[in-house]
Write a protein that holds these residues in place. Structure first.
Motif, PDB file in Angstrom:
ATOM      1  N   THR A  99      67.089  74.733  95.630  1.00  0.00           N
ATOM      2  CA  THR A  99      66.462  74.673  96.920  1.00  0.00           C
ATOM      3  C   THR A  99      67.413  74.357  97.995  1.00  0.00           C
ATOM      4  OG1 THR A  99      64.341  73.869  95.923  1.00  0.00           O
ATOM      5  CG2 THR A  99      64.748  73.638  98.491  1.00  0.00           C
ATOM      6  N   VAL A 100      68.577  73.370  97.429  1.00  0.00           N
ATOM      7  CA  VAL A 100      69.380  72.791  98.192  1.00  0.00           C
ATOM      8  C   VAL A 100      70.539  73.974  98.699  1.00  0.00           C
ATOM      9  CG1 VAL A 100      71.685  71.384  98.447  1.00  0.00           C
ATOM     10  CG2 VAL A 100      69.272  70.531  97.655  1.00  0.00           C
ATOM     11  N   ALA A 101      70.791  74.461  97.499  1.00  0.00           N
ATOM     12  CA  ALA A 101      71.620  75.971  97.717  1.00  0.00           C
ATOM     13  C   ALA A 101      70.805  76.939  98.718  1.00  0.00           C
ATOM     14  CB  ALA A 101      72.229  76.591  96.344  1.00  0.00           C
ATOM     15  N   HIS A 144      66.425  92.521 110.713  1.00  0.00           N
ATOM     16  CA  HIS A 144      67.030  91.201 110.469  1.00  0.00           C
ATOM     17  C   HIS A 144      66.647  90.953 108.805  1.00  0.00           C
ATOM     18  CE1 HIS A 144      67.602  89.863 114.284  1.00  0.00           C
ATOM     19  NE2 HIS A 144      66.339  90.097 114.568  1.00  0.00           N
ATOM     20  N   LEU A 145      65.838  91.313 107.947  1.00  0.00           N
ATOM     21  CA  LEU A 145      65.725  91.368 106.797  1.00  0.00           C
ATOM     22  C   LEU A 145      66.669  92.011 106.171  1.00  0.00           C
ATOM     23  CD1 LEU A 145      62.104  91.950 106.242  1.00  0.00           C
ATOM     24  CD2 LEU A 145      63.085  89.862 105.792  1.00  0.00           C
ATOM     25  N   SER A 146      67.272  93.165 106.427  1.00  0.00           N
ATOM     26  CA  SER A 146      68.565  93.656 105.865  1.00  0.00           C
ATOM     27  C   SER A 146      69.619  93.048 106.134  1.00  0.00           C
ATOM     28  CB  SER A 146      68.501  95.219 106.546  1.00  0.00           C
ATOM     29  OG  SER A 146      69.752  95.809 106.091  1.00  0.00           O
ATOM     30  N   ARG A 147      69.702  92.523 107.298  1.00  0.00           N
ATOM     31  CA  ARG A 147      71.134  91.541 107.662  1.00  0.00           C
ATOM     32  C   ARG A 147      71.052  90.424 106.904  1.00  0.00           C
ATOM     33  NH1 ARG A 147      71.332  92.934 114.274  1.00  0.00           N
ATOM     34  NH2 ARG A 147      71.711  95.032 113.909  1.00  0.00           N
ATOM     35  N   ALA A 148      69.828  89.878 106.736  1.00  0.00           N
ATOM     36  CA  ALA A 148      69.797  88.372 105.904  1.00  0.00           C
ATOM     37  C   ALA A 148      70.120  88.716 104.754  1.00  0.00           C
ATOM     38  CB  ALA A 148      68.466  87.840 106.132  1.00  0.00           C
ATOM     39  N   ARG A 149      69.655  89.834 103.932  1.00  0.00           N
ATOM     40  CA  ARG A 149      69.890  90.216 102.476  1.00  0.00           C
ATOM     41  C   ARG A 149      71.369  90.113 102.231  1.00  0.00           C
ATOM     42  NH1 ARG A 149      65.193  93.169 102.586  1.00  0.00           N
ATOM     43  NH2 ARG A 149      66.124  95.046 103.274  1.00  0.00           N
ATOM     44  N   PRO A 154      75.908  87.174  98.661  1.00  0.00           N
ATOM     45  CA  PRO A 154      77.134  86.549  98.056  1.00  0.00           C
ATOM     46  C   PRO A 154      77.161  84.945  97.931  1.00  0.00           C
ATOM     47  CG  PRO A 154      77.621  87.456 100.299  1.00  0.00           C
ATOM     48  CD  PRO A 154      76.205  87.745 100.029  1.00  0.00           C
ATOM     49  N   GLN A 155      76.518  84.288  98.876  1.00  0.00           N
ATOM     50  CA  GLN A 155      76.138  82.846  99.021  1.00  0.00           C
ATOM     51  C   GLN A 155      75.342  82.474  98.023  1.00  0.00           C
ATOM     52  OE1 GLN A 155      75.195  81.409 102.667  1.00  0.00           O
ATOM     53  NE2 GLN A 155      76.065  83.225 103.704  1.00  0.00           N
ATOM     54  N   SER A 157      74.438  83.933  94.992  1.00  0.00           N
ATOM     55  CA  SER A 157      74.951  84.557  93.808  1.00  0.00           C
ATOM     56  C   SER A 157      76.106  83.453  93.495  1.00  0.00           C
ATOM     57  CB  SER A 157      75.662  85.949  93.747  1.00  0.00           C
ATOM     58  OG  SER A 157      74.818  87.039  94.012  1.00  0.00           O
ATOM     59  N   GLU A 158      76.848  83.194  94.355  1.00  0.00           N
ATOM     60  CA  GLU A 158      77.859  82.100  94.279  1.00  0.00           C
ATOM     61  C   GLU A 158      77.351  80.771  93.848  1.00  0.00           C
ATOM     62  OE1 GLU A 158      81.023  79.607  96.944  1.00  0.00           O
ATOM     63  OE2 GLU A 158      80.972  81.747  97.156  1.00  0.00           O
ATOM     64  N   ALA A 159      76.335  80.441  94.676  1.00  0.00           N
ATOM     65  CA  ALA A 159      75.554  79.127  94.157  1.00  0.00           C
ATOM     66  C   ALA A 159      74.888  79.177  92.862  1.00  0.00           C
ATOM     67  CB  ALA A 159      74.510  78.964  95.117  1.00  0.00           C
ATOM     68  N   ALA A 160      74.307  80.141  92.524  1.00  0.00           N
ATOM     69  CA  ALA A 160      73.822  80.479  91.024  1.00  0.00           C
ATOM     70  C   ALA A 160      75.028  80.180  89.891  1.00  0.00           C
ATOM     71  CB  ALA A 160      73.084  81.709  90.938  1.00  0.00           C
ATOM     72  N   PHE A 161      75.992  81.037  90.147  1.00  0.00           N
ATOM     73  CA  PHE A 161      77.221  80.887  89.412  1.00  0.00           C
ATOM     74  C   PHE A 161      77.547  79.344  89.219  1.00  0.00           C
ATOM     75  CE2 PHE A 161      81.784  80.811  88.585  1.00  0.00           C
ATOM     76  CZ  PHE A 161      81.786  81.468  87.500  1.00  0.00           C
ATOM     77  N   LYS A 162      77.724  78.613  90.413  1.00  0.00           N
ATOM     78  CA  LYS A 162      78.199  77.421  90.130  1.00  0.00           C
ATOM     79  C   LYS A 162      77.128  76.507  89.347  1.00  0.00           C
ATOM     80  CE  LYS A 162      81.027  77.130  94.155  1.00  0.00           C
ATOM     81  NZ  LYS A 162      81.158  76.573  95.625  1.00  0.00           N
ATOM     82  N   GLU A 163      75.847  76.962  89.694  1.00  0.00           N
ATOM     83  CA  GLU A 163      74.730  75.877  89.043  1.00  0.00           C
ATOM     84  C   GLU A 163      74.721  76.195  87.491  1.00  0.00           C
ATOM     85  OE1 GLU A 163      70.122  75.818  89.653  1.00  0.00           O
ATOM     86  OE2 GLU A 163      71.344  75.721  91.275  1.00  0.00           O
ATOM     87  N   ASP A 164      74.960  77.480  87.138  1.00  0.00           N
ATOM     88  CA  ASP A 164      75.221  77.901  85.637  1.00  0.00           C
ATOM     89  C   ASP A 164      76.373  77.091  85.046  1.00  0.00           C
ATOM     90  OD1 ASP A 164      72.781  79.442  85.991  1.00  0.00           O
ATOM     91  OD2 ASP A 164      73.923  81.286  85.938  1.00  0.00           O
TER      92      ASP A 164
END
Length: 167
Positions: A99-101, A144-149, A154-155, A157-164
């Motif tokens: 959630t923080v990420a 806006h949804l497209s731009r948000a995705r 990358p953010q 995916s990077e957070a998930a990688f760091k968490e793993d």
């Protein structure tokens, strides 16, 4: 809506609405405050709230407007987005690392994109419902949804990688 129906609605919706506003605002205490204030306002209008008409959308919209009003009044909206106190209320569990990420990634989005992304992905509203709640066209919601995705991919995916990796 009867008093009993309102109490049930409150008990059922409070936690999810606070979570949704937390993701929109990036500040847990702010989210708790504006959702509580929105429920207070809803209480005085409970006879006009219709369970079938989606009172959660009404609460969410009022809470969002209260948050914006507070930022404008303080004149420090950027500080409000960056501020995230570590101390939590005694009865509120601290948000997990995921959630923080997510909140950190959402904070990097422009205000409108962040709100639309939360309404669509977290609140599970359709594009049409998001458009109605925000007062913008469905085409703009999709943009806006497209731009948000693109911005979030990358953010997160990077957070998930760091968490793993335990980083």
């Amino acid at each position: 809506m009867t008093v009993e129906e309102f109490e049930e609605f409150y008990a059922h919706s409070l936690r999810s609405l606070v979570g949704q506003l937390y993701l929109m605002t990036g500040d847990l205490h702010e989210a708790q405050d504006v959702v509580q204030e929105a429920f207070v306002r809803a209480w005085t209008r409970r006879a006009r709230l219709d369970l079938d008409a989606g009172p959660e959308a009404w609460i969410r919209t009022v809470a969002w407007r209260l948050a914006i009003r507070g930022w404008r009044r303080r004149g420090r909206s950027l500080e409000a987005w960056r501020r995230h106190a570590g101390g939590q209320a005694d009865n509120t569990p601290a948000p997990g690392p995921g959630t923080v990420a997510l909140v950190a990634a959402l904070r990097r989005l422009p205000e409108r994109q962040r709100r639309i992304a939360v309404l669509y992905y977290v609140c599970d509203l359709s594009v049409e419902q998001v458009a109605m709640e925000t007062g913008i066209s469905t085409g703009t919601v999709k943009t806006h949804l497209s731009r948000a995705r693109v911005a979030l991919a990358p953010q997160l995916s990077e957070a998930a990688f760091k968490e793993d990796k335990g980083v």
